[in-house]
Every structure is written in C-alpha cells, then in structure tokens.
Design an enzyme around this catalytic site. Structure first.
Site, PDB file in Angstrom:
ATOM      1  N   HIS A 160      51.593 -53.791  21.785  1.00 46.38           N
ATOM      2  CA  HIS A 160      50.444 -54.638  21.439  1.00 46.38           C
ATOM      3  C   HIS A 160      49.265 -53.767  21.039  1.00 46.38           C
ATOM      4  CE1 HIS A 160      49.659 -53.567  25.565  1.00 46.38           C
ATOM      5  NE2 HIS A 160      48.524 -54.245  25.625  1.00 46.38           N
ATOM      6  N   ASP A 189      44.938 -48.449  24.673  1.00 46.01           N
ATOM      7  CA  ASP A 189      45.721 -47.490  25.456  1.00 46.01           C
ATOM      8  C   ASP A 189      47.175 -47.392  24.973  1.00 46.01           C
ATOM      9  OD1 ASP A 189      45.877 -50.138  26.484  1.00 46.01           O
ATOM     10  OD2 ASP A 189      46.647 -49.427  28.409  1.00 46.01           O
ATOM     11  N   HIS A 190      47.582 -48.292  24.072  1.00 41.90           N
ATOM     12  CA  HIS A 190      48.956 -48.258  23.561  1.00 41.90           C
ATOM     13  C   HIS A 190      49.056 -47.751  22.125  1.00 41.90           C
ATOM     14  CE1 HIS A 190      50.688 -50.509  27.008  1.00 41.90           C
ATOM     15  NE2 HIS A 190      49.393 -50.696  27.175  1.00 41.90           N
ATOM     16  N   HIS A 250      50.258 -61.651  28.100  1.00 41.79           N
ATOM     17  CA  HIS A 250      49.211 -60.650  28.352  1.00 41.79           C
ATOM     18  C   HIS A 250      47.829 -60.975  27.782  1.00 41.79           C
ATOM     19  CE1 HIS A 250      47.544 -56.767  29.236  1.00 41.79           C
ATOM     20  NE2 HIS A 250      47.461 -56.377  27.982  1.00 41.79           N
ATOM     21  N   ASP A 288      52.400 -54.346  30.068  1.00 39.02           N
ATOM     22  CA  ASP A 288      51.239 -55.208  29.903  1.00 39.02           C
ATOM     23  C   ASP A 288      51.688 -56.663  29.846  1.00 39.02           C
ATOM     24  OD1 ASP A 288      50.312 -52.631  29.569  1.00 39.02           O
ATOM     25  OD2 ASP A 288      48.576 -53.318  28.446  1.00 39.02           O
ATOM     26  N   HIS A 325      52.980 -48.051  33.701  1.00 40.66           N
ATOM     27  CA  HIS A 325      51.631 -48.530  33.424  1.00 40.66           C
ATOM     28  C   HIS A 325      50.880 -48.674  34.745  1.00 40.66           C
ATOM     29  CE1 HIS A 325      48.353 -50.890  31.629  1.00 40.66           C
ATOM     30  NE2 HIS A 325      48.818 -50.566  30.443  1.00 40.66           N
TER      31      HIS A 325
HETATM   32 ZN   LIG Z   1      47.878 -51.173  28.628  1.00 40.01          ZN
HETATM   33 ZN   LIG Z   2      47.093 -54.370  27.211  1.00 39.54          ZN
END
Ligand SMILES: [Zn+2]
Ligand SMILES: [Zn+2]
Length: 298
Positions: free
Chosen positions: A58, A62-63, A135, A205, A263
């Site tokens: 997504h 952070d991804h 999410h 997530d 995570h």
């Molecule tokens: Zn994340």
């Molecule tokens: Zn996220």
C-alpha cells in the site's frame, strides 16, 4: 527468504522498515520497500541483475519510501534487466513522478502494474494471488504459490519397463509419454503423485480479516502484521493494525504452518512479549530479526 526490515511506521535501532526478500532459484521477489531497503538488499548479496519483481502492499510511506533509492542503486550498480513493480493504485504515479523530477534510472526498463484484489499475477512456475487487507487506505495482501511439481521419478520402475537411462527419462519427467519399440510408456507409470509447491503469504498493515484468512489458507509461511502487544489492542484497532495474538489467530484459522510476526512497532525495543502472546494461540510462531533468513519448504 530474508527479512530485510521487520519494523513498522518508523525505524528504530533494531528494526528497519518493512521489506521481505524471497530468493527462488535465480529469481528475486521483494515484498514492500521501506526506507533504507537498498542497503539491506546489498548486505543480503541478492544479486543486482536477476529477474526481479517488487510487490508493494500500500501507499503508506514506510512501505514505499525505499523505492526511489532502491531503483537508483540498482541502476548505479549496473542493472540492465527489466524490473517489474506491482502495487495498488498510486504506484505508477509514484514511480513516474519521482523519475520525472529526479531522473533516477535510465539504464534498465521498469514496468509498473497496478493490481486489485482478486487478481492473479501468473508466471511459468508460480502465481501470486492478490487480496484486500483491512487498513484504512486500500492495502493489498499477496500470496505467492508455486505450481504443483511433478511426482518423484521411480528409476527402478523405469528400468523395469525397459526405458533406458538418458534423455527418455527427462521426457517422462516432463510429463510426456515415450515409445520403446512398439510400446508406449506413459508418465503415470514412473512418476509419483504431484508434489505441492510452496505457499507464502504476506499480509501487513491489516486488521485480522476474513479475506486474509482465505488468501492465506494452508500457507507454509504467513507473514502477518503484528504491530502491537495485547496491552495496546485499542491502538491496533485505531490504526488498522493487528496485535501479535490476533496475527496468531489468523495463522490458526488459515491453517498456516508457520507464522512470522512482522511490522513490529518501534515502541518495542524488546518485542519478545509479542512472541510469548502469539505462541499462546499459535505455537509455530517466529519473531524474525532484520536480516534473518528462513528457508521455506512445502
Ligand atoms: Zn506500515
Ligand atoms: Zn500502513
């Protein structure tokens, strides 16, 4: 497979941001590309110029913030082969806008595909199934599944049937019949039952949800969001994440063989309580550190 980064949201001293590298023969798959992934990737000595796909879950920073750096480093290190990036809506915009503004990479072609839940990305020897995670913003969970492999070749039986060792064995192994004089020998006579391939599910997530449970059914390894301990369950609900024991329940309900907690929130310097909580529900749970490598077999 190597866990390049196992933390979430912000990095801490112990955990980089999310990224999982899968090495399958000469091929590489990279799930997510958190900031700093390129450095971890180089440490893992995965190879610069292999067939490679990057799958993005997504469009939270952070991804994906590791993607520009990763693409740039690959180019500087000499990649010439096409790279495929797969992700949700927005991933094409990210790659093209970064490329337009910074002009990062011109030495190898990049193909970017946006996919939706329910889609299947097929390759010769495996398929990647896409499902919806839960999410707050659109988030994809992926399941990598190898095609069934041919059964074991019974050499004694082949000899007994008069098939001489050599190229004809290969033909039978590939599932085609051969002729010995006037006789036909069919593969079923010399091959055992097809063996199932590896199944690996990546669901980060996400709240625990039925679409992920369905996607993960029978996984050899389930990598699941496990941001918080039970004491922060309300935070998990609020931010669209899971607790370790919620992840364990997903592993149990999907009949996965092994669960990797992933995570992990930066608030846990020592995340071992998460492992204890998860193991109370699902014993076959691991808490990988960054750069830890795990072999997955069917
Ligand atoms: Zn994340
Ligand atoms: Zn996220």
């Amino acid at each position: 497979m190597t866990f390049l980064g196992t933390g979430g949201s912000v990095p801490n001293k112990f955990r980089n941001l999310p990224s999982v590298l899968v090495r399958r023969g000469p091929e590489l798959l990279l799930f997510d590309c958190g900031e700093g992934t390129q450095r971890q990737f180089l440490y893992a000595r995965a190879g610069i110029n292999r067939k490679m796909r990057i799958l993005i879950s997504h469009m939270h920073g952070d991804h994906v913030f590791g993607l520009p750096g990763m693409l740039h480093s690959l180019s500087l290190m000499g990649r010439t082969r096409e790279l495929e990036i797969i992700g949700p809506k927005g991933v094409i915009g990210l790659v093209t806008s970064v490329n337009r503004v910074v002009r990062l990479y011109n030495r190898y072609p990049i193909r970017v595909r946006e996919v939706k839940p329910g889609q299947v990305v097929k390759d010769e020897e495996y398929a990647i199934h896409v499902a919806a995670a839960q999410h707050g913003i659109p988030c994809l969970a992926y399941s990598f599944q190898e095609n069934p492999k041919p059964g074991r070749f019974d050499t004694a039986q082949a000899r007994k049937l008069g098939v001489p060792e050599g190229p004809l064995w290969k033909v039978l192994q590939s599932g085609k019949p051969v002729k010995i004089g006037k006789r036909r020998v069919i593969p079923r006579l010399v091959l055992g039952h097809p063996r199932r391939g590896v199944k690996l599910t990546y669901a980060v997530d996400t709240r625990p949800c039925s679409s992920v449970i369905k996607l993960a059914a029978g996984s050899d390894l389930l990598i699941h969001d496990s941001c918080f301990a039970e004491s922060a369950a309300s935070k998990a609900r609020e931010y669209g994440h899971s607790t370790a024991s919620e992840a364990a329940r997903v592993a149990k309900r999907s009949k996965s063989r092994l669960l990797a907690l992933f995570h992990i929130s930066a608030m846990y310097e020592d995340a071992s309580p998460l492992l204890t909580e998860a193991r109370r529900v699902f014993h076959r749970t691991i808490l990988p550190r960054d750069m830890e490598t795990v072999s997955v077999v069917a």
